[in-house]
Design a protein around this motif. Sequence first.
Motif, PDB file in Angstrom:
ATOM      1  N   GLY A  32      62.917   5.492  -0.167  1.00  0.00           N
ATOM      2  CA  GLY A  32      62.909   6.940  -0.280  1.00  0.00           C
ATOM      3  C   GLY A  32      62.671   7.682   1.010  1.00  0.00           C
ATOM      4  O   GLY A  32      62.849   8.899   1.071  1.00  0.00           O
ATOM      5  N   ARG A  33      62.287   6.986   2.088  1.00  0.00           N
ATOM      6  CA  ARG A  33      62.039   7.632   3.372  1.00  0.00           C
ATOM      7  C   ARG A  33      63.327   7.728   4.180  1.00  0.00           C
ATOM      8  O   ARG A  33      64.271   6.965   3.977  1.00  0.00           O
ATOM      9  N   LEU A  34      63.360   8.658   5.130  1.00  0.00           N
ATOM     10  CA  LEU A  34      64.503   8.789   6.024  1.00  0.00           C
ATOM     11  C   LEU A  34      64.429   7.741   7.135  1.00  0.00           C
ATOM     12  O   LEU A  34      63.354   7.470   7.674  1.00  0.00           O
ATOM     13  N   ASP A  35      65.580   7.197   7.463  1.00  0.00           N
ATOM     14  CA  ASP A  35      65.695   6.252   8.575  1.00  0.00           C
ATOM     15  C   ASP A  35      66.492   6.958   9.672  1.00  0.00           C
ATOM     16  O   ASP A  35      67.701   7.159   9.545  1.00  0.00           O
ATOM     17  N   VAL A  36      65.815   7.369  10.740  1.00  0.00           N
ATOM     18  CA  VAL A  36      66.431   8.129  11.829  1.00  0.00           C
ATOM     19  C   VAL A  36      66.786   7.178  12.966  1.00  0.00           C
ATOM     20  O   VAL A  36      65.915   6.479  13.493  1.00  0.00           O
ATOM     21  N   ARG A  37      68.064   7.154  13.325  1.00  0.00           N
ATOM     22  CA  ARG A  37      68.527   6.298  14.414  1.00  0.00           C
ATOM     23  C   ARG A  37      69.419   7.099  15.350  1.00  0.00           C
ATOM     24  O   ARG A  37      70.450   7.624  14.938  1.00  0.00           O
ATOM     25  N   GLU A 181      56.811  23.387  12.073  1.00  0.00           N
ATOM     26  CA  GLU A 181      57.015  23.085  10.655  1.00  0.00           C
ATOM     27  C   GLU A 181      58.273  22.253  10.421  1.00  0.00           C
ATOM     28  O   GLU A 181      58.253  21.308   9.632  1.00  0.00           O
ATOM     29  N   SER A 182      59.363  22.557  11.103  1.00  0.00           N
ATOM     30  CA  SER A 182      60.579  21.767  10.923  1.00  0.00           C
ATOM     31  C   SER A 182      60.382  20.340  11.426  1.00  0.00           C
ATOM     32  O   SER A 182      60.835  19.375  10.790  1.00  0.00           O
ATOM     33  N   MET A 183      59.679  20.167  12.543  1.00  0.00           N
ATOM     34  CA  MET A 183      59.421  18.826  13.049  1.00  0.00           C
ATOM     35  C   MET A 183      58.452  18.066  12.134  1.00  0.00           C
ATOM     36  O   MET A 183      58.614  16.861  11.898  1.00  0.00           O
ATOM     37  N   ARG A 184      57.437  18.761  11.599  1.00  0.00           N
ATOM     38  CA  ARG A 184      56.522  18.114  10.657  1.00  0.00           C
ATOM     39  C   ARG A 184      57.264  17.626   9.427  1.00  0.00           C
ATOM     40  O   ARG A 184      57.027  16.511   8.924  1.00  0.00           O
ATOM     41  N   ALA A 185      58.187  18.444   8.914  1.00  0.00           N
ATOM     42  CA  ALA A 185      58.951  18.058   7.733  1.00  0.00           C
ATOM     43  C   ALA A 185      59.795  16.820   8.011  1.00  0.00           C
ATOM     44  O   ALA A 185      59.895  15.919   7.162  1.00  0.00           O
ATOM     45  N   LEU A 186      60.394  16.739   9.203  1.00  0.00           N
ATOM     46  CA  LEU A 186      61.203  15.572   9.548  1.00  0.00           C
ATOM     47  C   LEU A 186      60.328  14.329   9.699  1.00  0.00           C
ATOM     48  O   LEU A 186      60.665  13.255   9.183  1.00  0.00           O
ATOM     49  N   ARG A 187      59.191  14.457  10.374  1.00  0.00           N
ATOM     50  CA  ARG A 187      58.324  13.299  10.590  1.00  0.00           C
ATOM     51  C   ARG A 187      57.689  12.822   9.284  1.00  0.00           C
ATOM     52  O   ARG A 187      57.570  11.624   9.041  1.00  0.00           O
ATOM     53  N   SER A 190      60.169  10.753   7.262  1.00  0.00           N
ATOM     54  CA  SER A 190      60.846   9.661   7.939  1.00  0.00           C
ATOM     55  C   SER A 190      59.905   8.481   8.164  1.00  0.00           C
ATOM     56  O   SER A 190      58.688   8.638   8.244  1.00  0.00           O
ATOM     57  N   ARG A 191      60.507   7.293   8.258  1.00  0.00           N
ATOM     58  CA  ARG A 191      59.715   6.125   8.646  1.00  0.00           C
ATOM     59  C   ARG A 191      59.165   6.302  10.052  1.00  0.00           C
ATOM     60  O   ARG A 191      57.998   6.031  10.315  1.00  0.00           O
ATOM     61  N   SER A 192      60.024   6.727  10.938  1.00  0.00           N
ATOM     62  CA  SER A 192      59.632   7.056  12.308  1.00  0.00           C
ATOM     63  C   SER A 192      60.721   7.929  12.909  1.00  0.00           C
ATOM     64  O   SER A 192      61.885   7.849  12.504  1.00  0.00           O
ATOM     65  N   VAL A 193      60.331   8.745  13.870  1.00  0.00           N
ATOM     66  CA  VAL A 193      61.279   9.639  14.543  1.00  0.00           C
ATOM     67  C   VAL A 193      61.245   9.327  16.034  1.00  0.00           C
ATOM     68  O   VAL A 193      60.197   9.452  16.677  1.00  0.00           O
ATOM     69  N   PRO A 194      62.377   8.894  16.619  1.00  0.00           N
ATOM     70  CA  PRO A 194      62.408   8.605  18.060  1.00  0.00           C
ATOM     71  C   PRO A 194      62.074   9.843  18.884  1.00  0.00           C
ATOM     72  O   PRO A 194      62.320  10.980  18.459  1.00  0.00           O
ATOM     73  N   ALA A 195      61.509   9.634  20.026  1.00  0.00           N
ATOM     74  CA  ALA A 195      61.187  10.745  20.917  1.00  0.00           C
ATOM     75  C   ALA A 195      62.466  11.424  21.398  1.00  0.00           C
ATOM     76  O   ALA A 195      63.426  10.755  21.772  1.00  0.00           O
ATOM     77  N   MET A 196      62.496  12.748  21.341  1.00  0.00           N
ATOM     78  CA  MET A 196      63.648  13.518  21.797  1.00  0.00           C
ATOM     79  C   MET A 196      63.157  14.633  22.701  1.00  0.00           C
ATOM     80  O   MET A 196      62.243  15.383  22.338  1.00  0.00           O
TER      81      MET A 196
END
Length: 545
Positions: A32-37, A181-187, A190-196
């Motif tokens: 159910g978590r997002l996988d960000v690649r 807030e948008s970054m908190r929602a993404l993190r 998600s399982r993990s969010v790469p540094a951008m």
Amino acid sequence: MRAHVIGRWLAVASLVLLTGCATSIATRAPDGRLDVRLPAEGTDGYVLLKVVSTRPISLLNPKWQQITLVSAQGIRHEVPDLTPMAIGVFGGSSVPTESLHFGRLPPGEYEFASAGSIGPGPGLLIALITSDHASLDKQVPRFKVEAGRLANLGTVVFSPSTGDKEPAQIVLLGGARGTAESMRALRDDSRSVPAMQPGGGWLQMPADEAQAIARARGLVSMLSPIGSRNGARMVAGSHLGEIVERVAPGRWTSEPLDTLARVSFVSCWKDATCVAGSEFGRYAVKRRGGSWEARQLSSEHGQVASIQDLPEGRALLVVTDRLKGARILVQDQLGNDEAAPKELSAGIQDLDEAKLPALLLDHQDALLMARNVPGFRRETLITRVDKQSLQVTTTREKFWVSNWQVLPDGAIAVTRMNGMTTYFTSSNDGGKTWVSTERTVPIGTYWRDQTRALGIQPTPGFSTVSNQVTQTTDGGKTWAPLGQPFRSADFAARIVYADDQEILAEDGKRVFSSLDAGKTWTPRFPRESANSGPVVAAPRSQPGL
């Protein structure tokens, strides 16, 4: 009206056929978590945006599913919503109306073209007919995407029309609070969010974000269930961290949390401790004389739907999850989030039934959950958690729970559904046993006690509903109209509170108040229109028509 519908259908059809999709960089994993690649190579940049709709977009679509952008070269790009689709759209105050958009775009300048949602239904034609579309052209500034960098656009608050010729409103929260807030929602999702590396973003921004947040909070109108136990303080949560409390008939105060996430549950206990639940295991606690303290269950990612006090400082929590359903947790000490809470089994063997949405009720002796099982048989699973022994029992009853509440004497009143008709059922032992009658009652009846109640008799129109309040003083044997009917958009209204001085009703888009026994109605939420005067009364149907 017919031309409007055809125009909307053509606009959505063009969106589907002619718009390209921004390259997806996040997929939903089995847990159910997002996988960000992120791609190892490339010249594209990234865009992130959270959209908060202050109420459902329409009857069938609670939120926007895609945002269409246009580049300086005239190329259209669609950035889809990453959040799961909600279950049960029809008017519930807990239906998620937020969307999160994250995608990859070529560098350059862009402007917003539109927001759209493809409706549910078999086949493309039905889906297009039940779709929604809103133009965003010239309503928000242009923005820039830079190669290899993240353009975090923050949070856009979209307030759909309430149906009374009020246009939709858009508030941009693109400063520090909105982008956090948008970054908190993404993190959180998600399982993990790469540094951008940040880069690009809005080309023009309003200077005062605090003022924009205050304006946006004035547009919220979906309140979480008002109160829980009879006689408790009437508090409720809403979008953008908003907590409101009714302090007198027609008067509300506001106390926002330090967040822009939705507050899905609020309750205040006898010792003056207040608790509030939110998404991704987040909640807040306010002790007597103190301020709100943010907390998060370290092992949970669902919505904190209820927090109840137990003896010896323990707490009973309900966390709802799309994949796991409603789960019952016991925390030895409220606020001690490092230790994993103990889970109590509801004893439901069928995994699909365990995942069904749960309607919660807080009784002084027990916490109750009703899961209506889909089908013509009209069955519900009622789970009861005894607050003293923590014993959990689940029974299968031969009705659906349309609405329920705790009466002043501790009895539980239930509006049950069998077939397409609603009847009265009650419990005098805290939900251990149920007594059903053949007395028909309106859907969503609000009982003041075991003899007096108010309900709504809806009359659907083309795009609005006429709501006539009815009352009984003999336990539901007879019903009579009270006051004048009032109009609501899309959804029928339901009574959420009533006493000798005020009646409150909500329709999923607004909260209405009457201070004269239903003769006139005033919208209290959203607050920006709260002082616009009484709601226009709908003409009452004449006998025989």
